[in-house]
Enzyme design. Structure first.
Site, PDB file in Angstrom:
ATOM      1  N   PHE A 149      91.744   0.184  26.512  1.00  0.00           N
ATOM      2  CA  PHE A 149      92.555   1.084  26.625  1.00  0.00           C
ATOM      3  C   PHE A 149      92.982   1.140  24.992  1.00  0.00           C
ATOM      4  O   PHE A 149      93.448   0.092  24.462  1.00  0.00           O
ATOM      5  CB  PHE A 149      94.019   0.897  27.327  1.00  0.00           C
ATOM      6  N   ASP A 194      90.452  -3.714  17.755  1.00  0.00           N
ATOM      7  CA  ASP A 194      91.604  -2.890  18.208  1.00  0.00           C
ATOM      8  C   ASP A 194      92.933  -3.891  18.143  1.00  0.00           C
ATOM      9  O   ASP A 194      93.164  -4.468  19.429  1.00  0.00           O
ATOM     10  CB  ASP A 194      91.475  -2.159  19.366  1.00  0.00           C
ATOM     11  N   LYS A 203     102.007  -0.257  16.835  1.00  0.00           N
ATOM     12  CA  LYS A 203     103.250  -0.953  17.608  1.00  0.00           C
ATOM     13  C   LYS A 203     104.046  -1.625  16.708  1.00  0.00           C
ATOM     14  O   LYS A 203     105.070  -1.210  15.853  1.00  0.00           O
ATOM     15  CB  LYS A 203     102.556  -1.668  18.682  1.00  0.00           C
TER      16      LYS A 203
HETATM   17  C1  IF1 Z   1     101.764   4.554  27.305  1.00  0.00           C
HETATM   18  C2  IF1 Z   1      99.010   1.041  28.282  1.00  0.00           C
HETATM   19  C3  IF1 Z   1      99.298  -0.951  26.862  1.00  0.00           C
HETATM   20  C4  IF1 Z   1      97.019  -0.003  23.087  1.00  0.00           C
HETATM   21  C5  IF1 Z   1      95.870  -0.409  22.193  1.00  0.00           C
HETATM   22  C6  IF1 Z   1      95.699   1.662  21.314  1.00  0.00           C
HETATM   23  C7  IF1 Z   1      96.808   1.963  21.781  1.00  0.00           C
HETATM   24  C8  IF1 Z   1      97.574   1.365  22.771  1.00  0.00           C
HETATM   25  C9  IF1 Z   1      95.160  -2.056  22.637  1.00  0.00           C
HETATM   26  C10 IF1 Z   1      97.538   3.488  21.454  1.00  0.00           C
HETATM   27  C11 IF1 Z   1      98.762   1.528  23.619  1.00  0.00           C
HETATM   28  C12 IF1 Z   1     100.423   1.789  25.155  1.00  0.00           C
HETATM   29  C13 IF1 Z   1     100.573   3.201  25.260  1.00  0.00           C
HETATM   30  C14 IF1 Z   1     101.460   3.255  26.259  1.00  0.00           C
HETATM   31  C15 IF1 Z   1     101.758   2.105  27.328  1.00  0.00           C
HETATM   32  C16 IF1 Z   1     100.778   0.950  26.172  1.00  0.00           C
HETATM   33  C17 IF1 Z   1      99.576   0.300  27.057  1.00  0.00           C
HETATM   34  F1  IF1 Z   1      99.752   0.547  29.211  1.00  0.00           F
HETATM   35  F2  IF1 Z   1      99.094   2.323  27.983  1.00  0.00           F
HETATM   36  F3  IF1 Z   1      97.681   0.805  28.364  1.00  0.00           F
HETATM   37  F4  IF1 Z   1     100.038  -1.488  25.938  1.00  0.00           F
HETATM   38  F5  IF1 Z   1      98.677  -1.475  27.503  1.00  0.00           F
HETATM   39  N1  IF1 Z   1      95.046   0.423  21.745  1.00  0.00           N
HETATM   40  N2  IF1 Z   1      99.238   1.320  24.438  1.00  0.00           N
HETATM   41  O1  IF1 Z   1      97.563  -0.896  23.985  1.00  0.00           O
HETATM   42  O2  IF1 Z   1      98.574   3.383  20.865  1.00  0.00           O
HETATM   43  O3  IF1 Z   1      98.813   5.985  20.785  1.00  0.00           O
HETATM   44  O4  IF1 Z   1     100.281   4.458  22.296  1.00  0.00           O
HETATM   45  O5  IF1 Z   1     100.644   4.079  19.802  1.00  0.00           O
HETATM   46  O6  IF1 Z   1     100.619   5.142  26.860  1.00  0.00           O
HETATM   47  O7  IF1 Z   1     102.588   4.561  27.984  1.00  0.00           O
HETATM   48  P1  IF1 Z   1      99.692   4.362  20.914  1.00  0.00           P
END
Ligand code: IF1
Length: 400
Positions: free
Chosen positions: A138, A225, A252
């Site tokens: 992700f 990442d 983050k």
């Molecule tokens: C949501 C998930 C986590 C990330 C990694 C890039 C990004 C993320 C390893 C992009 C973002 C967030 C997005 C957020 C919820 C959360 C999430 F559940 F969506 F998958 F943490 F696991 N690389 N993760 O985990 O970063 O563009 O969001 O700043 O979409 O609700 P971003």
């Protein structure tokens, strides 16, 4: 609260299904809803508030900078951005930093840089560069991120897809090497050191190091990442420390949960390939975010949060392991304060989240029966003890 939820339903795009709690303020490891009920935050906005909510040092940095200069575009230099570049070089040891705002923007940037290196350095024929990603990855919600997702809920109805992605199983080096042998136009392998959204999936010891060796053998860049694992979450400043990834993506918690900031770190053999005007962002590297980010990282250092993440994480896993022995839980796993507990039945995970919410602890199911357990790295012994009491009571109730 009822009225607020109606407004959300009436006027908000329904791209989330939040828990039935409406938050109003946060401080440290605590969140407070509109009735001033206190909760322990065991999600930390998906590892964006490692420093705790509204950390006084970050509030001060933001307030002071807000009255000076918040945005000036990259058409001109800014003092804060120059100082930020020096700080990131000294702290993480990479030659250069390319600042963006969100994790997905920085991840997209790393894909562009990898393709650029593929054409300019590896001499891959134009438009033929390919990127390898891990299944269940992700890295955001952009079209390219959806195109390189193995999760139908991420890509369905969002085609046509960006071409040039190959998939390998996470933690499978044989499959990775076989791909490298078959496909000469691979520019990079992009991977999370620990897969977050996939359910806190931890690879075998030495996986990243061996992936790096394969990348060197086949002239492929390694992109780590660390949007979620970075900035102390795993008990190290970077989970990929010592691996020597060609690019590291941060986001983050680099912001301390205040003003979005992300970046790609890389050495000159990659970063010096980019020409002015070929990439950027209106807010990328703005004076406000680059005033806060060094403070956000300094807090990890001066408050000894790497050690605290290791100690509290070990305690968390140790105290919940008996539930695995008894069969109430399928698994407890994690590194530092990037932890998860897993139930056999997904329904039990949902029930535990609801029970914990009633008892004053907020978290969310990440996948199937897995619940993310990631408090701010500032969590004290007493706060962890109280949180564990809530979680243990909840598990016992769910298992009755
Ligand atoms: C949501 C998930 C986590 C990330 C990694 C890039 C990004 C993320 C390893 C992009 C973002 C967030 C997005 C957020 C919820 C959360 C999430 F559940 F969506 F998958 F943490 F696991 N690389 N993760 O985990 O970063 O563009 O969001 O700043 O979409 O609700 P971003």
């Amino acid at each position: 609260m009822k009225r607020l939820l109606q407004l959300n339903r009436l006027h908000g795009a329904q791209n989330y299904s939040p828990l039935p709690v409406v938050l109003k303020r946060g401080r440290g490891v605590h969140l407070y809803d509109v009735h001033d009920k206190q909760y322990y935050d065991f999600l930390s906005s998906y590892s964006s508030v490692n420093q705790g909510h509204c950390h006084p040092r970050l509030v001060k940095a933001m307030q002071e900078q807000c009255e000076k200069l918040t945005l000036c575009s990259r058409a001109f230099h800014s003092e804060n951005l120059c100082n930020f570049f020096e700080y990131m070089n000294k702290t993480f040891g990479y030659d250069k930093c390319l600042p963006m705002n969100t994790g997905v923007e920085a991840s997209e940037t790393s894909v562009k840089l990898a393709r650029l290196w593929g054409y300019k350095a590896k001499k891959i024929p134009q438009n033929k560069a390919e990127i390898v990603v891990a299944r269940q990855n992700f890295w955001g919600r952009s079209i390219a991120a959806c195109s390189s997702s193995s999760d139908p809920s991420c890509y369905t109805n969002f085609g046509p897809y960006v071409p040039g992605f190959h998939f390998v199983d996470f933690n499978n080096l044989e499959e990775l090497e076989s791909l490298f042998q078959k496909h000469p136009h691979i520019a990079a392998f992009m991977v999370e050191p620990i897969q977050g959204e996939a359910g806190i999936k931890i690879p075998e010891l030495g996986y990243l190091q061996r992936a790096k060796s394969l990348c060197e053998k086949y002239n492929v860049l390694l992109i780590c990442d660390e949007v979620q694992t970075g900035i102390g979450r795993t008990g190290q400043m970077l989970a990929s420390e010592g691996v020597g990834a060609d690019m590291v993506v941060l986001g983050k918690a680099l912001s301390g949960g205040m003003m979005p900031i992300s970046c790609v770190l890389a050495n000159n053999h990659v970063m010096d390939l980019i020409d002015p005007g070929t990439h950027g962002s209106t807010f990328g590297g703005n004076p406000l975010a680059t005033a806060i980010a060094p403070e956000a990282v300094e807090i990890i250092r001066v408050e000894n949060l790497l050690k605290n993440a290791r100690i509290q994480g070990e305690r968390f896993r140790k105290e919940l392991t008996p539930f695995v022995d008894s069969g109430a839980l399928k698994d407890v796993r994690g590194v530092g304060l990037l932890n998860a507990i897993e139930f056999e039945k997904p329904r039990d995970a949902e029930k535990l989240v609801e029970t914990c919410m009633e008892k004053g602890l907020l978290t969310k199911v990440t996948r199937d029966g897995t619940i993310r357990m990631c408090p701010p790295l500032t969590i004290s012994d007493f706060e962890m003890e109280q949180s564990l009491d809530i979680i243990k009571e909840g598990i016992e109730e769910v298992s009755e």
